[in-house]
Scaffold this motif. Sequence first.
Motif, mmCIF file in Angstrom:
data_model
loop_
_atom_site.group_PDB
_atom_site.id
_atom_site.type_symbol
_atom_site.label_atom_id
_atom_site.label_comp_id
_atom_site.label_asym_id
_atom_site.label_seq_id
_atom_site.Cartn_x
_atom_site.Cartn_y
_atom_site.Cartn_z
ATOM 1 N N TYR A 30 0.999 -1.055 -0.106
ATOM 2 C CA TYR A 30 0.004 -0.182 0.111
ATOM 3 C C TYR A 30 0.929 1.304 0.147
ATOM 4 O O TYR A 30 0.528 2.319 -0.740
ATOM 5 C CB TYR A 30 -0.980 0.180 1.144
ATOM 6 N N ARG A 84 2.467 1.851 -3.478
ATOM 7 C CA ARG A 84 1.355 2.479 -4.454
ATOM 8 C C ARG A 84 1.211 3.872 -4.109
ATOM 9 O O ARG A 84 0.855 4.762 -4.814
ATOM 10 C CB ARG A 84 0.234 1.408 -4.420
ATOM 11 N N TRP A 85 0.882 4.003 -2.777
ATOM 12 C CA TRP A 85 0.563 5.470 -2.274
ATOM 13 C C TRP A 85 1.601 6.664 -2.887
ATOM 14 O O TRP A 85 1.162 7.507 -3.477
ATOM 15 C CB TRP A 85 0.297 5.461 -0.943
ATOM 16 N N LEU A 141 -7.753 3.414 -3.036
ATOM 17 C CA LEU A 141 -6.237 2.918 -2.706
ATOM 18 C C LEU A 141 -6.272 2.322 -1.222
ATOM 19 O O LEU A 141 -5.399 1.161 -1.145
ATOM 20 C CB LEU A 141 -5.380 3.937 -2.965
#
Length: 539
Positions: free
Chosen positions: A114, A117-118, A139
């Motif tokens: 996470y 990707r963030w 997300l």
Amino acid sequence: MGRLRAAAAGIGRRPQPGTGPAKQSSGRCREMAVPQRGASCPAPVQPSAFHLFVDAAEIEAFRTSLLAWYDRCKRDLPWRRLAVSEPDVDKRAYSVWVSEVMLQQTQVATVMDYYTRWMQKWPTLQALADASLEEVNALWAGLGYYSRGKRLQEGARKVVSELAGRMPRTAEELQKLLPGVGRYTAGAIASISYGQATGVVDGNVTRVLCRLRCLGADASSPPVTEHLWGLAHALVDRARPGDFNQALMELGATVCSPKSPLCTECPVRPHCWAQRRVEKELEVASRRLLGKAPSSCPPGPDIEECAAGALGSCPLCPPASEPWDGSLGVANFPRKAAKKQPRAERTATCVLERSGRCGEPEFLLVQRPGSGLLAGLWEFPSLLVAPGLKEKQQREALAGHVQAQTGTAIAAGRLWHVGEVVHVFSHIHQTYVVYSLLLDGPGAVAPVKREEEPELPASRWVTKADFQAAAVSTAMKKVLKACERQSHEEKRPRMVSKRKRGAALEDAPRPPGQVKAETAADGSLARGQLSLHTFLKAK
Ligand code: SF4
Ligand code: ZN
């Protein structure tokens, strides 16, 4: 930072943003010189000294050992790399902030993907401030505690719009100015990003400190909480505060674990009084076994016990009603308050399916209110049902609710009872009673006039791929899976034997939405019997 978060593993949890007292702890945490240890048994000392690090030399040795271990053993994590390599101080603080928020209540292994990707999607505060809440929720989906993402974005927007894009530069200001930033997060950002010599206390630190100084009272009680913050501030290394804080948390996550601490590998074992206590208990037990008289001065620290604790008046010692449990060893510390049971709730939910373009199935999602649990997320039309409501009433209530939400007339008898899905939120034990309805096919539902229901929530039809990418909770993903599993199982008997197909089809369960009303009213048990019957017949 390598901290495991509490949840299933039972590891101590970080405080939620905004919790905990805002003031700095008292002067109790000052580094104090103490008399040298003597060879004879000393008299018990005051509780404040027993539960403190009072020897400046010991504090220095503690820092050195811990940091040397951290330099050798720390895990390579994306946010650690960024914290070291990012030259822009605001970007650095932002990257630490994101990792700290994600790590609250969530395990490191889950957060890594996470986080990556963030940071790829929103590498700066400005980028996050420009994003929509829908994107943030999408997300965040699956990470849990969804308000964290929302608050993070609110904070980014505040920094951009009110603070000219400049992050507050101290723990005190961070906590004061940024929404959702509590005492822990502020201390972590300030120490890791700016090198401010301020301690932090999360679940892992709580466990380590409680063991180091035999803090056995309820770890969430105000005296223990304040004492822990005092210890953290006193111990933090002045030259490398960020590394020190991460090291203490790493120690709790990887060595000083809740149930199976690896004391023999612990770099701060010589400073640990819980460990000394274990050694002392063992020594006494073995002397007893050998028929020797108990030693008048068993091995261990010169400070043997807390004087006030012995009298039952220390707010940091275990209560007299909870004596030392030899089978637990160092895990006698910390003590947790009796966990409040999550309240039980039942929610009826309806997976409404239609055949979309090219025959691809589509599902109806409605948006939850903008505040409260799972705020702003999308879900299948759902309704909280009163405990004890009969299945028929439940079904009727859900049909009415779906009708109100979608503007589509729904006959209760057409809802197919799929089964139950349980999802445990932090404070709610939620049981979803899942129904499905296939809108296409014989007797498709008739639309009602939409203007009769002007307060309908936002809704949309999504394909399965859209559903997976949408801002939906893990619970809703479980619900869809249950539906898919059910329809797969219902199809199976028909595939058992071509020779017996005729017989199997005779009683084969109908697809969702085509079930006979009397069968549907009996719920999953009735269908289970029907499937088994069909299966045996086919055999
Ligand atoms: Fe934890 Fe054991 Fe180290 Fe003490 S010696 S801090 S209990 S791992
Ligand atoms: Zn005490």
